[in-house]
Design a protein around this motif. Structure first.
Motif, mmCIF file in Angstrom:
data_model
loop_
_atom_site.group_PDB
_atom_site.id
_atom_site.type_symbol
_atom_site.label_atom_id
_atom_site.label_comp_id
_atom_site.label_asym_id
_atom_site.label_seq_id
_atom_site.Cartn_x
_atom_site.Cartn_y
_atom_site.Cartn_z
ATOM 1 N N UNK A 164 0.839 -1.204 0.000
ATOM 2 C CA UNK A 164 0.000 0.000 0.000
ATOM 3 C C UNK A 164 0.879 1.261 0.000
ATOM 4 N N UNK A 165 0.241 2.421 0.016
ATOM 5 C CA UNK A 165 1.000 3.668 -0.145
ATOM 6 C C UNK A 165 1.970 3.935 1.005
ATOM 7 N N UNK A 166 1.750 3.318 2.164
ATOM 8 C CA UNK A 166 2.702 3.468 3.273
ATOM 9 C C UNK A 166 3.834 2.452 3.195
ATOM 10 N N UNK A 167 3.823 1.641 2.162
ATOM 11 C CA UNK A 167 4.876 0.632 2.010
ATOM 12 C C UNK A 167 4.588 -0.617 2.825
ATOM 13 N N UNK A 168 3.369 -0.719 3.351
ATOM 14 C CA UNK A 168 3.018 -1.918 4.137
ATOM 15 C C UNK A 168 2.504 -3.026 3.217
ATOM 16 N N UNK A 169 2.734 -4.272 3.659
ATOM 17 C CA UNK A 169 2.224 -5.412 2.884
ATOM 18 C C UNK A 169 0.816 -5.750 3.347
ATOM 19 N N UNK A 170 -0.119 -5.791 2.423
ATOM 20 C CA UNK A 170 -1.516 -6.125 2.735
ATOM 21 C C UNK A 170 -1.850 -7.452 2.055
ATOM 22 N N UNK A 171 -2.507 -8.329 2.774
ATOM 23 C CA UNK A 171 -2.957 -9.582 2.162
ATOM 24 C C UNK A 171 -4.468 -9.536 2.033
ATOM 25 N N UNK A 172 -4.949 -9.818 0.857
ATOM 26 C CA UNK A 172 -6.401 -9.840 0.638
ATOM 27 C C UNK A 172 -6.763 -11.184 0.036
ATOM 28 N N UNK A 173 -7.802 -11.836 0.575
ATOM 29 C CA UNK A 173 -8.179 -13.114 -0.028
ATOM 30 C C UNK A 173 -9.687 -13.205 -0.230
ATOM 31 N N UNK A 174 -10.051 -14.000 -1.225
ATOM 32 C CA UNK A 174 -11.458 -14.202 -1.557
ATOM 33 C C UNK A 174 -12.206 -14.730 -0.344
ATOM 34 N N UNK A 175 -11.588 -15.676 0.374
ATOM 35 C CA UNK A 175 -12.294 -16.333 1.473
ATOM 36 C C UNK A 175 -12.423 -15.457 2.717
ATOM 37 N N UNK A 176 -11.438 -14.579 2.954
ATOM 38 C CA UNK A 176 -11.472 -13.810 4.209
ATOM 39 C C UNK A 176 -11.981 -12.375 4.056
ATOM 40 N N UNK A 177 -11.851 -11.796 2.855
ATOM 41 C CA UNK A 177 -12.074 -10.352 2.770
ATOM 42 C C UNK A 177 -13.323 -9.920 2.006
ATOM 43 N N UNK A 178 -14.115 -10.864 1.576
ATOM 44 C CA UNK A 178 -15.442 -10.550 1.003
ATOM 45 C C UNK A 178 -15.438 -9.393 0.026
ATOM 46 N N UNK A 179 -16.284 -8.418 0.295
ATOM 47 C CA UNK A 179 -16.503 -7.285 -0.609
ATOM 48 C C UNK A 179 -15.218 -6.492 -0.901
ATOM 49 N N UNK A 180 -14.390 -6.325 0.129
ATOM 50 C CA UNK A 180 -13.151 -5.571 -0.038
ATOM 51 C C UNK A 180 -12.263 -6.235 -1.107
ATOM 52 N N UNK A 181 -12.264 -7.560 -1.093
ATOM 53 C CA UNK A 181 -11.504 -8.318 -2.094
ATOM 54 C C UNK A 181 -12.094 -8.081 -3.490
#
Ligand SMILES: Cc1cc2nc3c(=O)[nH]c(=O)nc-3n(C[C@H](O)[C@H](O)[C@H](O)COP(=O)(O)OP(=O)(O)OC[C@H]3O[C@@H](n4cnc5c(N)ncnc54)[C@H](O)[C@@H]3O)c2cc1C
Length: 448
Positions: A164-181
């Motif tokens: 992300x813009x702060x240089x942090x690693x974000x994990x997004x998954x179909x099973x855990x993140x629903x709409x956000x994914x």
């Protein structure tokens, strides 16, 4: 004509500012262009980190930054006036047989992934017309192949790792993140830099492809659904002349012991006994095998073979998605403009795409017909024809392909993408200062 001459004759869509700190006598660096050569990138500042950690450092230092894939988009979606980052050195591939997924680095192309995956006994559900594009770049623009039951390539995404813009690693998954994914997958480069992407895989399969010539449009209109259902993936090509399709490419998934029989006639079209290129007068060597010869999925689903120049090589592309149930009506609307379109066209391709749930996908909640145009490199003329096509397609709420050329103003895009406000909110969450926004994003998604 080489790419340089092509660039001169077409005129760049974006006249990039060349950062040239040159002293007298030094040669100017070659302009950095997209694949087609119709766009010169607006920066020479290209970062090529070799690890995810280095990607994070690049992002942390950046004022404004765009991720760059394999340069195949025809518009300025990947451009930046500040800095671009290419993940071409991040191409690792890991198969997880238990979860039936493969995870690839952000710079991996389908040309790298597909034969490797096939050798391990697995496959993807579909591919675009060419294999040499990155998985991350293709999914970012909802790149697609064809098939009534095939979603675009991004519908295979099971998870993503994003900086992300702060240089942090974000994990997004179909099973855990629903709409956000569902919001982040077709991310248009606006969520951050995708460093790893995980795709669902299938057991490997064989495909046979044959081409029929000269399908009357009257037959296409009468049997629209049957024609597009006649294979796993079907593409109908036309030059909009003589009220007919020039070619129909049918790709059939072969079951074990499949007789692989092809009728000599198909709704009035004739089975070709020689290999053909979809563009008239182009030699067919670069195309995948036809004439019903069975082969691996990755060497039949794309129209063009790995390592070969796809399509014409010197061209522009445009594509609009319309609702499937009004597909032929939309074809007829475009056909009215044949006299204006044909002189500047190499070929049009019609494809079917299943509906999906990805917010910015051109097939979001809408089974679609995609009406594609491969144009000759004649941007001034093409630029005049596009608004005419967009006017004819207005009743169908056309959604333009995010990686191709269009002239629809933001005010007409907004009603086509009902989740645009949610997408903007999600992008602001990962990128509150707009580090990943470029002119394309500002104009088309924010209307500024
Ligand atoms: C000859 C040809 C044939 C084509 N055929 C098809 C087709 O059959 N079907 C179809 O739908 N399209 C087709 N396209 C269009 C093409 O698939 C899209 O433009 C695709 O997005 C190109 O991917 P790329 O890797 O070149 O990405 P780029 O064009 O370099 O970038 C595209 C977008 O992806 C983003 N991006 C790239 N990498 C990352 C990353 N690691 N993290 C975050 N964002 C990233 C960029 O910021 C940009 O917004 C074709 C294009 C060509 C030139």
């Amino acid at each position: 004509m080489n790419k340089r001459e092509f660039l001169k004759t077409t005129g760049a869509v974006v006249a990039g500012s060349m950062i040239t700190h040159m002293t007298r006598g030094q040669q100017a660096p070659a302009p950095r262009t997209n694949w087609s050569g119709n766009l010169t990138y607006s920066t020479n500042n290209l970062q090529t980190p070799g690890t995810v950690k280095e990607v994070q450092q690049v992002v942390k230092k950046a004022i404004k930054l765009r991720a760059l894939g394999s340069h195949h988009s025809f518009n300025a979606i990947a451009d930046s006036t500040y800095e671009q980052v290419s993940l071409e050195r991040l191409t690792e591939m890991t198969l997880d047989e238990k979860s039936r997924t493969v995870t690839v680095g952000g710079g991996t192309t389908y040309a790298q992934l597909a034969p490797w995956l096939d050798a391990k006994g697995y496959a993807l559900h579909n591919l675009a017309s060419l294999p040499g594009i990155t998985v991350a770049g293709a999914c970012a623009t909802a790149t697609h192949g064809s098939g009534m039951h095939n979603g675009n390539l991004a519908t295979a995404v099971a998870a993503m790792e994003i900086v992300n813009a702060d240089g942090e690693l974000i994990l997004l998954s179909h099973d855990k993140d629903g709409e956000r994914f569902q919001g982040a997958v077709v991310g248009l480069g606006a969520m951050g830099v995708v460093t790893r992407i995980t795709l669902n895989v299938l057991p490997t399969y064989k495909v046979a492809q044959s081409v029929y010539q000269d399908l009357p449009f009257d037959e296409l209109g009468k049997h629209f659904e049957d024609i597009f259902s006649s294979g796993y993936s079907v593409s109908v090509f036309t030059d909009w002349e003589h009220h007919r399709a020039t070619q129909v490419w049918i790709k059939r998934k072969l079951a074990p012991n499949d007789p692989n029989k092809w009728d000599p006639e198909f709704f009035g079209a004739k089975l070709s006994t020689v290999k053909l290129h979809p563009l008239a007068d182009h030699p067919p060597e670069s195309c995948t095998e036809q004439e019903g010869i069975p082969g691996p999925w990755y060497d039949r689903l794309p129209h063009f073979r790995i390592g070969q120049t796809p399509s014409s090589g010197q061209e522009l592309q445009t594509e609009y998605f319309v609702p499937w149930d009004r597909g032929f009506e939309a074809v007829e609307a475009v056909e009215k403009l044949h006299g204006k379109i044909s002189p500047h066209l190499f070929v049009t391709e019609l494809r079917a795409i299943a509906a999906d749930k990805l917010w910015m996908s051109m097939a979001y909640q809408r089974p679609s017909l995609a009406i594609h145009f491969t144009w000759k490199p004649e941007w001034p003329e093409v630029q005049r024809v596009l608004p005419m096509i967009e006017k004819e397609l207005a009743p169908f709420q056309p959604r333009p392909h995010w990686g191709k050329l269009f002239t629809l103003p933001p005010a007409r895009l907004e009603p086509c993408y009902t989740r645009l406000p949610d997408f903007r909110a999600l992008a602001s969450h990962y990128d509150p200062r707009g580090t990943f926004r470029n002119k394309f994003v500002e104009t088309n998604l924010y209307g500024s």
